[in-house]
Design a protein around this motif. Structure first.
Motif, PDB file in Angstrom:
ATOM      1  N   SER A   1      25.048 -77.856  15.199  1.00 53.19           N
ATOM      2  CA  SER A   1      25.722 -76.858  14.376  1.00 53.19           C
ATOM      3  C   SER A   1      27.055 -77.408  13.881  1.00 53.19           C
ATOM      4  O   SER A   1      27.526 -78.451  14.339  1.00 53.19           O
ATOM      5  N   ALA A   2      27.683 -76.689  12.933  1.00 50.19           N
ATOM      6  CA  ALA A   2      29.021 -77.082  12.466  1.00 50.19           C
ATOM      7  C   ALA A   2      29.987 -77.135  13.650  1.00 50.19           C
ATOM      8  O   ALA A   2      30.848 -78.010  13.727  1.00 50.19           O
ATOM      9  N   SER A   3      29.819 -76.197  14.602  1.00 52.27           N
ATOM     10  CA  SER A   3      30.675 -76.195  15.795  1.00 52.27           C
ATOM     11  C   SER A   3      30.556 -77.516  16.546  1.00 52.27           C
ATOM     12  O   SER A   3      31.544 -78.082  17.003  1.00 52.27           O
ATOM     13  N   GLN A   4      29.326 -77.996  16.676  1.00 46.35           N
ATOM     14  CA  GLN A   4      29.083 -79.154  17.541  1.00 46.35           C
ATOM     15  C   GLN A   4      29.538 -80.487  16.946  1.00 46.35           C
ATOM     16  O   GLN A   4      29.659 -81.467  17.672  1.00 46.35           O
ATOM     17  N   ILE A   5      29.803 -80.507  15.623  1.00 45.13           N
ATOM     18  CA  ILE A   5      30.352 -81.752  15.054  1.00 45.13           C
ATOM     19  C   ILE A   5      31.815 -81.555  14.652  1.00 45.13           C
ATOM     20  O   ILE A   5      32.407 -82.398  13.991  1.00 45.13           O
ATOM     21  N   SER A   6      32.399 -80.433  15.058  1.00 47.88           N
ATOM     22  CA  SER A   6      33.782 -80.144  14.679  1.00 47.88           C
ATOM     23  C   SER A   6      34.756 -81.057  15.421  1.00 47.88           C
ATOM     24  O   SER A   6      34.411 -81.674  16.430  1.00 47.88           O
TER      25      SER A   6
ATOM     26  N   ASN B   1      30.783 -67.752   3.258  1.00 42.84           N
ATOM     27  CA  ASN B   1      30.473 -68.787   2.269  1.00 42.84           C
ATOM     28  C   ASN B   1      30.556 -70.150   2.934  1.00 42.84           C
ATOM     29  O   ASN B   1      31.450 -70.385   3.745  1.00 42.84           O
ATOM     30  N   PRO B   2      29.634 -71.060   2.559  1.00 43.58           N
ATOM     31  CA  PRO B   2      29.658 -72.385   3.183  1.00 43.58           C
ATOM     32  C   PRO B   2      30.818 -73.231   2.673  1.00 43.58           C
ATOM     33  O   PRO B   2      31.136 -73.217   1.481  1.00 43.58           O
ATOM     34  N   ASN B   3      31.448 -73.946   3.585  1.00 50.05           N
ATOM     35  CA  ASN B   3      32.486 -74.907   3.234  1.00 50.05           C
ATOM     36  C   ASN B   3      32.079 -76.211   3.917  1.00 50.05           C
ATOM     37  O   ASN B   3      32.101 -76.302   5.141  1.00 50.05           O
ATOM     38  N   LYS B   4      31.699 -77.193   3.110  1.00 49.78           N
ATOM     39  CA  LYS B   4      31.137 -78.435   3.656  1.00 49.78           C
ATOM     40  C   LYS B   4      32.265 -79.354   4.112  1.00 49.78           C
ATOM     41  O   LYS B   4      33.226 -79.578   3.379  1.00 49.78           O
ATOM     42  N   GLY B   5      32.144 -79.845   5.308  1.00 47.45           N
ATOM     43  CA  GLY B   5      33.148 -80.756   5.848  1.00 47.45           C
ATOM     44  C   GLY B   5      32.515 -82.059   6.300  1.00 47.45           C
ATOM     45  O   GLY B   5      31.493 -82.048   6.991  1.00 47.45           O
ATOM     46  N   HIS B   6      33.099 -83.186   5.890  1.00 43.16           N
ATOM     47  CA  HIS B   6      32.682 -84.512   6.357  1.00 43.16           C
ATOM     48  C   HIS B   6      33.733 -85.068   7.305  1.00 43.16           C
ATOM     49  O   HIS B   6      34.927 -84.814   7.124  1.00 43.16           O
ATOM     50  N   HIS B   7      33.303 -85.837   8.276  1.00 42.20           N
ATOM     51  CA  HIS B   7      34.241 -86.687   9.012  1.00 42.20           C
ATOM     52  C   HIS B   7      33.591 -88.044   9.248  1.00 42.20           C
ATOM     53  O   HIS B   7      32.367 -88.178   9.194  1.00 42.20           O
TER      54      HIS B   7
ATOM     55  N   GLU C   1      31.943 -76.800  -3.289  1.00 42.35           N
ATOM     56  CA  GLU C   1      31.099 -77.020  -4.475  1.00 42.35           C
ATOM     57  C   GLU C   1      29.853 -77.849  -4.161  1.00 42.35           C
ATOM     58  O   GLU C   1      28.745 -77.446  -4.463  1.00 42.35           O
ATOM     59  N   GLN C   2      30.055 -79.020  -3.548  1.00 38.93           N
ATOM     60  CA  GLN C   2      28.928 -79.944  -3.287  1.00 38.93           C
ATOM     61  C   GLN C   2      28.218 -79.516  -2.000  1.00 38.93           C
ATOM     62  O   GLN C   2      28.541 -79.995  -0.929  1.00 38.93           O
ATOM     63  N   LEU C   3      27.252 -78.620  -2.130  1.00 39.47           N
ATOM     64  CA  LEU C   3      26.674 -78.010  -0.925  1.00 39.47           C
ATOM     65  C   LEU C   3      25.264 -78.519  -0.599  1.00 39.47           C
ATOM     66  O   LEU C   3      24.521 -77.876   0.130  1.00 39.47           O
ATOM     67  N   HIS C   4      24.904 -79.688  -1.150  1.00 38.93           N
ATOM     68  CA  HIS C   4      23.596 -80.261  -0.817  1.00 38.93           C
ATOM     69  C   HIS C   4      23.634 -80.812   0.624  1.00 38.93           C
ATOM     70  O   HIS C   4      24.700 -81.101   1.166  1.00 38.93           O
ATOM     71  N   HIS C   5      22.459 -80.961   1.215  1.00 39.15           N
ATOM     72  CA  HIS C   5      22.368 -81.375   2.624  1.00 39.15           C
ATOM     73  C   HIS C   5      22.282 -82.892   2.748  1.00 39.15           C
ATOM     74  O   HIS C   5      21.406 -83.437   3.426  1.00 39.15           O
ATOM     75  N   GLU C   6      23.193 -83.575   2.080  1.00 38.25           N
ATOM     76  CA  GLU C   6      23.259 -85.031   2.156  1.00 38.25           C
ATOM     77  C   GLU C   6      24.721 -85.448   2.210  1.00 38.25           C
ATOM     78  O   GLU C   6      25.610 -84.680   1.863  1.00 38.25           O
ATOM     79  N   ILE C   7      24.934 -86.707   2.625  1.00 37.83           N
ATOM     80  CA  ILE C   7      26.297 -87.248   2.641  1.00 37.83           C
ATOM     81  C   ILE C   7      26.812 -87.323   1.211  1.00 37.83           C
ATOM     82  O   ILE C   7      26.101 -87.743   0.302  1.00 37.83           O
ATOM     83  N   ASP C   8      28.035 -86.899   1.033  1.00 44.43           N
ATOM     84  CA  ASP C   8      28.679 -86.908  -0.272  1.00 44.43           C
ATOM     85  C   ASP C   8      29.612 -88.114  -0.343  1.00 44.43           C
ATOM     86  O   ASP C   8      30.590 -88.186   0.405  1.00 44.43           O
ATOM     87  N   ASN C   9      29.298 -89.069  -1.206  1.00 45.81           N
ATOM     88  CA  ASN C   9      30.087 -90.310  -1.257  1.00 45.81           C
ATOM     89  C   ASN C   9      31.545 -90.068  -1.634  1.00 45.81           C
ATOM     90  O   ASN C   9      32.438 -90.767  -1.166  1.00 45.81           O
TER      91      ASN C   9
ATOM     92  N   ILE D   1      28.998 -91.389   9.783  1.00 50.57           N
ATOM     93  CA  ILE D   1      29.439 -90.334   8.866  1.00 50.57           C
ATOM     94  C   ILE D   1      28.709 -89.056   9.264  1.00 50.57           C
ATOM     95  O   ILE D   1      27.483 -89.074   9.458  1.00 50.57           O
ATOM     96  N   HIS D   2      29.458 -87.989   9.415  1.00 55.05           N
ATOM     97  CA  HIS D   2      28.855 -86.700   9.793  1.00 55.05           C
ATOM     98  C   HIS D   2      29.320 -85.616   8.823  1.00 55.05           C
ATOM     99  O   HIS D   2      30.412 -85.704   8.269  1.00 55.05           O
ATOM    100  N   PHE D   3      28.479 -84.586   8.652  1.00 57.48           N
ATOM    101  CA  PHE D   3      28.923 -83.426   7.874  1.00 57.48           C
ATOM    102  C   PHE D   3      28.284 -82.158   8.419  1.00 57.48           C
ATOM    103  O   PHE D   3      27.258 -82.195   9.108  1.00 57.48           O
ATOM    104  N   GLY D   4      28.918 -81.038   8.120  1.00 55.00           N
ATOM    105  CA  GLY D   4      28.401 -79.733   8.525  1.00 55.00           C
ATOM    106  C   GLY D   4      28.930 -78.680   7.566  1.00 55.00           C
ATOM    107  O   GLY D   4      29.753 -78.960   6.697  1.00 55.00           O
TER     108      GLY D   4
END
Length: 343
Positions: A38-43, A204-210, A248-256, A279-282
């Motif tokens: 989940s988003a929690s688990q990669i936070s 609303n979804p807010n996509k986060g990468h780390h 905005e970029q809410l696809h289920h892939e890594i966003d370069n 690279i992780h995202f949620g």
């Protein structure tokens, strides 16, 4: 047929902190965990009472910090693990104006307990205007927390590792498969959009990468560095750096573009080479007014939701789990600020 006081659907911060409240109050429960990260688990697990862009604080910040520390001690009493990492945030100042603003704000009643008036210079990173330390900030060992609690609940027979099937609920009799339940609580993050009972709540979804990076030269230990994003050491010689915010970029892939943003952000203050290893995202469930959504279904009186924790999942999930428990069990009204009825 097994009788339980609660079925909890979900396995993020909201679900596990609410399960902790049930344990404290001798309530029987099962948690349905699909086993996806989940988003929690990669936070990041940052525990922070200050909004570090503007040097402001937020509603109930001190109360939330205090309650979290108390709850983590209680959790330690049965998992045997302390998940709190004393790793205060050091915010790198961009210029002298930020230093002055920090000092000015540090005299405010709401902020004087959080903004340290003494500045520090850190070795190994660029911080020409020094750093400000956030008092009472820390981190949580996120992997330890989820691994430890889920293993504990599994050993106790509280964890069911399967995807919840809404079509199997017998609403009239409060039965799901071979469980009869008093109450059912949905803590599904963005998964709530597939929930036929609460899909219309205002999250609303807010996509986060780390990124997880290997640094060529070490940085000071036992602190969390923040400029645009957070940098801190993980257990396995890697460092966490993130996370981004994207609505905005809410696809289920890594966003370069997000990865580039992180590379650039880290390069701004880390002067040496680094290598991206992971690279992780949620998708964080966020709410327009930045407060969680809790409450009872308008039609089914034993159906509840706990969602919208946003970027402060640890503090919101911990503190409001007790608020929700008191609402369900003791008829204590929910504050309007977090009630599902406010929309």
């Amino acid at each position: 047929m097994k009788n339980v006081d609660y079925i909890i659907v979900g396995d993020g911060y909201a679900a596990l902190f609410f399960a902790h409240q049930l344990l404290l109050n001798n309530k029987s429960f099962v948690i349905f965990s699909e086993g996806k990260k989940s988003a929690s688990q990669i936070s990041a697990g940052i525990i922070n009472p200050v909004v570090l862009k503007k040097f402001t604080t937020f509603w109930l910040a001190q109360e939330q910090i205090d309650f979290l520390k108390k709850s983590l001690k209680e959790i330690e009493s049965y998992t045997g693990e302390n998940y709190l990492i004393e790793s205060p945030i050091h915010r790198i100042f961009h210029d002298e104006n930020e230093q002055k603003l920090w000092l000015k704000k540090s005299t405010n009643d709401g902020l004087k307990n959080f903004l340290n008036e003494n500045f520090d210079h850190l070795n190994g990173v660029k911080n020409d205007f020094q750093t400000g330390k956030v008092n009472q900030s820390a981190r949580m060992n996120v992997k330890g927390f989820f691994d430890g609690l889920l293993a504990y609940f599994e050993n106790q027979g509280n964890l069911i590792k399967e995807k919840f099937d809404y079509s199997q609920i017998d609403i009239t009799n409060s039965v799901y498969k071979h469980f009869s339940f008093e109450n059912i609580l949905f803590c599904e993050g963005m998964g709530v959009k597939e929930n036929p009972y609460f899909s219309d709540i205002a999250v609303n979804p807010n996509k986060g990468h780390h990124i997880r990076v290997k640094l060529s030269e070490p940085i000071p230990k036992n602190i969390t560095i923040k400029k645009k994003h957070f940098l801190f050491p993980l257990n396995d010689s890697l460092y966490f750096y993130g996370g981004t915010y994207d609505r905005e970029q809410l696809h289920h892939e890594i966003d370069n573009s997000a990865v580039e943003q992180l590379q650039k952000g880290l390069s701004e203050f880390y002067p040496n080479n680094f290598e991206i290893k992971e690279i992780h995202f949620g998708f964080r469930p966020t709410v327009k007014d930045r407060r969680p959504i809790l409450g009872r279904h308008s039609q089914y009186s034993n159906f509840y939701v706990f969602n919208g924790l946003g970027a402060r999942g640890i503090l919101n999930g911990c503190y409001f789990s007790k608020t929700l428990f008191d609402y369900i069990e003791n008829n204590i009204p929910l504050p309007q600020e977090i009630s599902i009825d406010r929309f």
